[in-house]
Structures are given as C-alpha cells and as structure tokens.
Design a protein around this motif. Structure first.
Motif, PDB file in Angstrom:
ATOM      1  N   UNK A  31       0.730  -1.310  -0.153  1.00 40.18           N
ATOM      2  CA  UNK A  31      -0.153  -0.206   0.069  1.00 40.18           C
ATOM      3  C   UNK A  31       0.901   1.199   0.102  1.00 40.18           C
ATOM      4  N   UNK A  32       2.014   1.233   0.848  1.00 35.62           N
ATOM      5  CA  UNK A  32       2.779   2.520   0.814  1.00 35.62           C
ATOM      6  C   UNK A  32       3.553   2.927  -0.484  1.00 35.62           C
ATOM      7  N   UNK A  33       4.085   1.516  -1.140  1.00 35.93           N
ATOM      8  CA  UNK A  33       4.778   1.865  -2.554  1.00 35.93           C
ATOM      9  C   UNK A  33       3.553   2.269  -3.476  1.00 35.93           C
ATOM     10  N   UNK A  34       2.275   1.837  -3.666  1.00 37.79           N
ATOM     11  CA  UNK A  34       1.456   2.184  -4.361  1.00 37.79           C
ATOM     12  C   UNK A  34       1.025   3.761  -4.118  1.00 37.79           C
ATOM     13  N   UNK A  35       1.211   4.320  -2.826  1.00 37.19           N
ATOM     14  CA  UNK A  35       0.820   5.667  -2.500  1.00 37.19           C
ATOM     15  C   UNK A  35       2.011   6.556  -3.208  1.00 37.19           C
ATOM     16  N   UNK A  36       3.144   5.909  -2.874  1.00 42.44           N
ATOM     17  CA  UNK A  36       4.418   6.677  -3.306  1.00 42.44           C
ATOM     18  C   UNK A  36       4.341   6.757  -4.853  1.00 42.44           C
ATOM     19  N   UNK A  37       4.099   5.864  -5.401  1.00 42.28           N
ATOM     20  CA  UNK A  37       3.684   5.677  -6.900  1.00 42.28           C
ATOM     21  C   UNK A  37       2.929   6.737  -7.485  1.00 42.28           C
ATOM     22  N   UNK A  38       1.695   6.889  -6.705  1.00 40.97           N
ATOM     23  CA  UNK A  38       0.997   7.877  -7.015  1.00 40.97           C
ATOM     24  C   UNK A  38       1.589   9.291  -6.959  1.00 40.97           C
ATOM     25  N   UNK A  39       2.374   9.418  -5.870  1.00 43.07           N
ATOM     26  CA  UNK A  39       2.692  10.677  -5.697  1.00 43.07           C
ATOM     27  C   UNK A  39       3.721  11.025  -6.964  1.00 43.07           C
ATOM     28  N   UNK A  44       5.410  13.876 -11.658  1.00 43.26           N
ATOM     29  CA  UNK A  44       5.943  13.678 -13.186  1.00 43.26           C
ATOM     30  C   UNK A  44       5.060  14.537 -14.147  1.00 43.26           C
ATOM     31  N   UNK A  45       3.796  14.520 -13.849  1.00 43.02           N
ATOM     32  CA  UNK A  45       2.728  15.231 -14.851  1.00 43.02           C
ATOM     33  C   UNK A  45       2.951  16.925 -14.380  1.00 43.02           C
ATOM     34  N   UNK A 135      10.902  12.597 -16.751  1.00 42.45           N
ATOM     35  CA  UNK A 135      11.012  11.651 -15.625  1.00 42.45           C
ATOM     36  C   UNK A 135      12.077  11.719 -14.618  1.00 42.45           C
ATOM     37  N   UNK A 136      13.172  11.948 -15.027  1.00 38.98           N
ATOM     38  CA  UNK A 136      14.390  12.056 -14.365  1.00 38.98           C
ATOM     39  C   UNK A 136      14.422  13.411 -13.590  1.00 38.98           C
ATOM     40  N   UNK A 137      13.767  14.549 -13.713  1.00 37.62           N
ATOM     41  CA  UNK A 137      13.537  15.672 -12.848  1.00 37.62           C
ATOM     42  C   UNK A 137      12.715  15.243 -11.812  1.00 37.62           C
ATOM     43  N   UNK A 138      11.563  14.523 -12.220  1.00 34.26           N
ATOM     44  CA  UNK A 138      10.371  14.137 -11.217  1.00 34.26           C
ATOM     45  C   UNK A 138      10.984  13.418  -9.883  1.00 34.26           C
ATOM     46  N   UNK A 139      11.891  12.385 -10.731  1.00 31.61           N
ATOM     47  CA  UNK A 139      12.355  11.463  -9.680  1.00 31.61           C
ATOM     48  C   UNK A 139      13.424  12.161  -8.786  1.00 31.61           C
ATOM     49  N   UNK A 140      14.237  13.474  -9.306  1.00 32.78           N
ATOM     50  CA  UNK A 140      15.143  14.160  -8.459  1.00 32.78           C
ATOM     51  C   UNK A 140      14.272  14.782  -7.510  1.00 32.78           C
ATOM     52  N   UNK A 141      13.101  15.441  -7.937  1.00 32.10           N
ATOM     53  CA  UNK A 141      12.235  16.153  -6.912  1.00 32.10           C
ATOM     54  C   UNK A 141      11.702  15.173  -5.672  1.00 32.10           C
ATOM     55  N   UNK A 142      11.571  13.775  -6.011  1.00 37.14           N
ATOM     56  CA  UNK A 142      10.656  13.325  -5.394  1.00 37.14           C
ATOM     57  C   UNK A 142      11.824  12.429  -4.226  1.00 37.14           C
ATOM     58  N   UNK A 143      13.020  12.412  -4.430  1.00 42.68           N
ATOM     59  CA  UNK A 143      13.696  11.447  -3.836  1.00 42.68           C
ATOM     60  C   UNK A 143      13.826  11.726  -2.278  1.00 42.68           C
ATOM     61  N   UNK A 144      14.142  13.250  -2.058  1.00 39.98           N
ATOM     62  CA  UNK A 144      14.282  13.580  -0.401  1.00 39.98           C
ATOM     63  C   UNK A 144      12.786  13.100   0.139  1.00 39.98           C
ATOM     64  N   UNK A 145      11.838  13.675  -0.573  1.00 37.47           N
ATOM     65  CA  UNK A 145      10.516  13.411   0.123  1.00 37.47           C
ATOM     66  C   UNK A 145      10.115  11.810   0.239  1.00 37.47           C
ATOM     67  N   UNK A 146      10.707  11.083  -0.516  1.00 40.79           N
ATOM     68  CA  UNK A 146      10.426   9.567  -0.331  1.00 40.79           C
ATOM     69  C   UNK A 146      11.208   8.990   0.594  1.00 40.79           C
ATOM     70  N   UNK A 147      12.454   9.396   0.953  1.00 43.41           N
ATOM     71  CA  UNK A 147      13.431   8.948   2.070  1.00 43.41           C
ATOM     72  C   UNK A 147      12.632   9.062   3.266  1.00 43.41           C
TER      73      UNK A 147
END
Length: 161
Positions: A31-39, A44-45, A135-147
């Motif tokens: 469930x956690x991974x699905x929520x993080x995937x949605x974020x 990305x959008x 996708x790369x820029x969205x990943x970089x923005x999301x990394x600290x929040x994901x941690x």
C-alpha cells in the motif's frame, strides 16, 4: 516451562506478534509503494507542465502511468512510473530534427513515396531537439520526500509491534 526456573511465555508471545506483524507488513509495504507511486506520477505530470511540453505532443500526458508493485531480483519490492506512448523516449531523451519533404509544393505535410521520411533542416536551423528529462527531474524532486516517507513508515511499523 516454569519448572526449569525460566519462563519463556513472554518471549513466545513476542515472537507470535513479530510473525503476525511480518504478515501485515507485506500489505502495508504494498500500500505504501502504491501511494508513493501515485505521488511520483503527480510530480511527473507537474514536471511535464513545468518543462513546457506543449499540447502538440500527441497523447504524451494521458500515457503516463503508475505500474504495479513487483519484486526485483534482489528480493526488494519496487514500483515505477512510465509512459507507454510510442514517442515518449523522443520527448524524454531528445532526437534529431527531420523535415518532412511533403507532397510537392505546399506546407510540407505528407511523405512522397520512395523518398524516405525526411531530411535534415538546412539554412542553419536547429538539427537536434534537446530532451525534456521529465521523468528524471520528477525523480530527483521526489527522492528526499520519499526518504522521509520511508523512515516514517518504518517507525510506524515498529510502533505497531
């Protein structure tokens, strides 16, 4: 077990709780991974809008999707956000600019049979379109929040035990 002078009932109870929590942890992780995937999909959008990928890119926006939770070869669970649009890699990574030769005189639409797809622009025009790296820029923005979210989820699972 009290006859030997050692009472292991509390230890048995703790191991039972650990086993039960490990079964619940699988559901919680999924469930956690699905929520993080949605974020990540939302980021990305948003990154797509920030990088000014215009509306002339076909169905690029509607083809951005969140994948399923899957198990990697090393045993870790993962989720991905991807685009299944056939031209997504061109927008993401860049491409050589080709000019369509057109059908005789006119605005350059259509392909003359036997002439191929097109030719490189002449007269000093730009012959390479840079990639937008959405996708790369969205990943970089999301990394600290994901941690931070991972740490909070782990702390929550430990508190439940």
């Amino acid at each position: 077990m009290a006859r030997d002078g050692i009472d292991l009932s509390e230890l048995d109870e703790f191991t039972d709780r650990l086993i039960q929590s490990s079964k619940e942890a699988k559901k919680t992780q999924r469930k956690f991974l699905q929520q993080q995937g949605n974020k990540l999909k939302r980021k990305t959008l948003a990154q797509m809008r920030l990088s000014e990928v215009n509306e002339l890119t076909g169905n690029y926006k509607s083809h951005i999707k969140r994948g399923k939770v899957w198990k990697r070869e090393d045993g870790a669970q993962a989720i991905r956000v991807y685009s299944n649009a056939p031209h997504a890699h061109l927008i993401e990574d860049g491409h050589k600019q080709l000019v369509n030769p057109g059908k005789g005189k006119g605005n350059g639409h259509g392909v003359i049979p036997g002439r191929g797809i097109g030719h490189k622009p002449k007269d000093g025009k730009k012959d390479y379109v840079e990639g937008r790296k959405v996708f790369l820029n969205a990943y970089k923005d999301m990394a600290p929040e994901y941690g931070r979210a991972c740490e909070e989820a782990i702390d929550e699972m430990i508190r439940k035990i």
